[in-house]
Motif scaffolding. Sequence first.
Motif: not given
Ligand code: NAD
Length: 284
Positions: A23-24, A43, A69, A180
């Motif tokens: 997403v982000l 990804d 990965n 986490y």
């Molecule tokens: P998301 O789950 O939508 O995206 C994470 C992506 O990482 C996924 O597409 C997944 O396939 C990929 N991924 C997982 N394991 C992997 C690997 N081994 N190798 C490569 N890719 C891999 O999450 P998001 O909400 O977009 O979060 C993105 C980042 O922001 C993360 O680090 C998360 O911890 C951080 N974050 C998110 C929030 C929030 O509110 N969404 C808040 C604080 C921090």
Amino acid sequence: MLQLPFTVDLHGKVAVVTGAGGVLCSMFARALAQCGAQVALLDINEEAAKKNAEEINSEGFTAKGYACNVLEKASCEAAREHIRLDFGTCDILLNGAGGNNPRATTDKEYYEPGDISREDIKTFFNLDPAGVEFVFNLNFLGTLIPTQVFAPDMLGKEDVSILNISSMNAYTPLTKIPAYSGAKAAISNFTQWLAVHFADSGIRVNAIAPGFLVSNQNRALLFHEDGSPTPRTDKILAGTPMKRFGDAEELIGGVLFLLSKPAASFVTGVVLPIDGGFSAYSGV
Ligand code: NAD
């Protein structure tokens, strides 16, 4: 097209974004592309990375999706070789892959008498070490390994930087998610370590710490079907001086600022909270 708060000039830059199937980071990838960068979306979910890249291309910007990965050095190196052929060497690395896992999450916020012998719920005492390891690895090694692989591309260049993603739980842990929280605390710490390590080499290293956002993924946890807030929402908003959730788009300004040399040339080792004041507030 994504509405940017302002633009920075990233023409001529190659940006590598991990977790860009998500997403982000798909949004960050889009923002960087709109600022002129050639963006590699990495990804483990290759299909999602490619789909997001195609959407960016369809809007007239340059992007390509790659399988990667972040926990396997060889996989990162393979992606790097493809990216070098397609776009050239990396100037910007956004380490976005990360997240929590239910196996590392307790069911309850507080220990209650007798919980120690309960097997029907996840308590602190029966948390699966493998789940904890998964979360630490994904967030910490998942930032360290791509940095080992892509930072060499940056050595000897003028305007290069790395951006990591920390979280509110890095400052003070959130209930239920000890792994986490600890892993994101490690990301904040590692951001400072890398900033010092690469200071003489001209690689700036910073992080953002997003606060509480509403997304399609968590909307059901935060609001009932009739739109009224859940108890979790009440607690979050009580801890957020601005008394609202953030929109994901509100992270973009911080990302562009930290990645732009003209804007942030003397900024390195910073973890920027984008949180409506959550991390500043003691609750009193
Ligand atoms: P998301 O789950 O939508 O995206 C994470 C992506 O990482 C996924 O597409 C997944 O396939 C990929 N991924 C997982 N394991 C992997 C690997 N081994 N190798 C490569 N890719 C891999 O999450 P998001 O909400 O977009 O979060 C993105 C980042 O922001 C993360 O680090 C998360 O911890 C951080 N974050 C998110 C929030 C929030 O509110 N969404 C808040 C604080 C921090």
